[in-house]
Design an enzyme around this catalytic site. Structure first.
Site, short mmCIF file in Angstrom:
data_model
loop_
_atom_site.label_atom_id
_atom_site.label_comp_id
_atom_site.label_asym_id
_atom_site.label_seq_id
_atom_site.Cartn_x
_atom_site.Cartn_y
_atom_site.Cartn_z
N GLU A 1 0.86 -1.18 0.00
CA GLU A 1 0.00 0.00 0.00
C GLU A 1 0.90 1.24 0.00
OE1 GLU A 1 -3.74 1.96 2.48
OE2 GLU A 1 -2.77 0.14 3.23
N ASN B 1 -12.27 6.26 1.72
CA ASN B 1 -11.23 6.70 2.66
C ASN B 1 -9.99 7.14 1.90
OD1 ASN B 1 -12.65 4.23 4.49
ND2 ASN B 1 -12.31 6.19 5.46
N ALA B 2 -9.37 8.24 2.37
CA ALA B 2 -8.19 8.81 1.72
C ALA B 2 -8.49 9.21 0.28
CB ALA B 2 -7.01 7.85 1.79
N HIS C 1 -5.60 6.26 -1.69
CA HIS C 1 -4.83 7.39 -1.16
C HIS C 1 -4.54 8.36 -2.30
CE1 HIS C 1 -4.09 6.12 2.99
NE2 HIS C 1 -4.16 4.89 2.51
N VAL D 1 -2.12 8.40 7.49
CA VAL D 1 -0.98 8.25 8.39
C VAL D 1 0.27 7.77 7.66
CG1 VAL D 1 -2.40 7.83 10.43
CG2 VAL D 1 -1.66 5.90 9.01
N ASP E 1 -8.40 -3.73 7.01
CA ASP E 1 -7.36 -2.72 7.25
C ASP E 1 -6.87 -2.85 8.70
OD1 ASP E 1 -5.63 -0.69 6.54
OD2 ASP E 1 -7.09 0.92 6.79
#
Length: 390
Positions: free
Chosen positions: A130, A223-224, A199, A141, A278
């Site tokens: 990832e 998410n992201a 991301h 993060v 996750d």
């Protein structure tokens, strides 16, 4: 040794069956037969009344478990410890996941996962890298100092990894489409890498182009990623409308509002949404914190957060994800189970041997009670045994 598993209802990955038994031959499923059948040479194993035997769960995004973080322990022992921790929650196959780091660490983790995959009954079916080719603006993060665009050496090293796994597993790479050229995505795919978007702050159009280049899925949808905007819908909408791409969902009621996930399920063709955890090191432990990149991550009220409140992975296991898919998203049992097994197997291209109860498939199984809590698991025909409910 042949075993006849009887006494439980069966979910094949397609339909629920009453009055049938599952015949195993060593690590493989030999057949589904009537429960009253007598099979010469097979040991009869009677399972608890009211239980359900289903394909074992497959998790494509597992950062850690049992107190182990794969980034910190990118070894064979680390991968095996993570897999063992998740087995009590019904996960019989997983991709240990290493998040953005220096490429040497990430490649070493992939090589360790490839070695772990050769261990009989390991449950390791590949590796998930990832990063590090992510959007700094949507890094979460992930460590910003390691985020960058790929160069030729990076691509050479990544394209060599699938050969180390052979038929035993897959290399999944999450990248931001705006950070990688289409020609490089296509090269990775030709080499056997499964490429996912995540991301990322990519535009709708850029994401669509990446899908055409071979992007196969999307990592933890919503998410992201930027929120969907009426004039700039971005990567999230492109993920929802890419009919041939899969999306991973974190169904913990925290990362994404359940109603938004329900909307995505209504838009996406059936079979293209899968559950992921996750998960981080606290899974399977009573730990209240752990360290990531040298910073303390706190386990509070079902969340894993930094001192500043930024989410750092999820405090959920696959057994809970299945139950949440039913309670929060209104899915029936069969579809929730498919999202935990059949659909991730298809995403990885491993649906010829995982994700179903059928002759010739590997005997990766989960035994559930009436509340979908895990009673036991089998990996390649080997029963774990003696589990507590999870």
């Amino acid at each position: 040794m042949r075993q006849l598993l009887t006494g439980a209802r069966l979910f094949t990955g397609d339909v629920l069956l009453d009055g049938h038994a599952l015949l195993l031959d060593g690590p493989d499923i030999l057949d589904i037969v009537p429960a009253v059948a007598t099979v010469a040479g097979a040991a009869r194993v009677t399972l608890p009344e009211g239980s359900l035997l289903a394909p074992g769960y497959i998790d494509t995004q597992v950062n850690g478990g049992g107190g182990v973080l794969f980034n910190d322990t990118p070894t064979v022992a680390g991968a095996l410890a993570i897999a063992a921790a998740h087995r009590r929650f019904g996960t019989t196959a997983l991709l240990p996941t290493v998040i953005t780091d220096d490429l040497n660490t990430m490649v070493s983790a992939a090589e360790a996962a490839a070695e772990a995959a050769t261990v009989p009954g390991s449950g390791i079916i590949g590796v998930h890298l990832e990063g590090p080719f992510l959007s700094a603006a949507r890094r979460g993060v992930h460590k910003e100092s390691h985020i960058r665009r790929p160069n030729g050496v990076d691509l050479d090293r990544l394209c060599a990894l699938p050969r180390q796994f052979g038929d035993l597993g897959r290399v999944l790479l999450t990248l931001a489409p705006e950070q990688v050229e289409d020609a490089d995505i296509a090269r990775l795919v030709r080499a056997g890498v499964v490429v996912a978007g995540g991301h990322s702050a990519a535009s709708h159009e850029r994401t669509q182009a990446a899908v055409r280049a071979g992007l196969r899925g999307f990592t933890h949808l919503f998410n992201a990623m930027p929120p969907i905007n009426n004039r700039s819908p971005g990567i999230a909408l492109a993920a929802m409308t890419a009919k041939d791409a899969w999306c991973g969902l974190i169904v913990d009621g925290i990362h994404v509002h359940p109603d938004l996930l329900a909307l995505a399920l209504a838009v996406k063709p059936r079979g293209k949404m899968m559950l992921v955890t996750d998960a981080m090191p606290p899974t399977g432990t009573d730990a209240v914190s752990f360290t990531l990149y040298g910073d303390r991550i706190h386990r509070r009220d079902g969340r894993l957060v930094t001192d500043d409140g930024v989410l750092a992975g999820a405090d959920i296991d696959m057994a809970q994800a299945v139950r949440n898919a039913m309670s929060l998203l209104g899915l029936d049992l069969e579809e929730a189970l498919r999202m935990a097994s059949l659909y991730p197997a298809r995403f990885l291209g491993l649906d010829g041997r995982l994700g179903q109860l059928a002759a010739g498939f590997q005997a990766d199984l989960v035994l559930l009670d009436a509340d979908q809590r895990v009673l036991d698991t089998w990996v390649a025909g080997q029963r774990d045994g003696g589990m507590t409910l999870a």
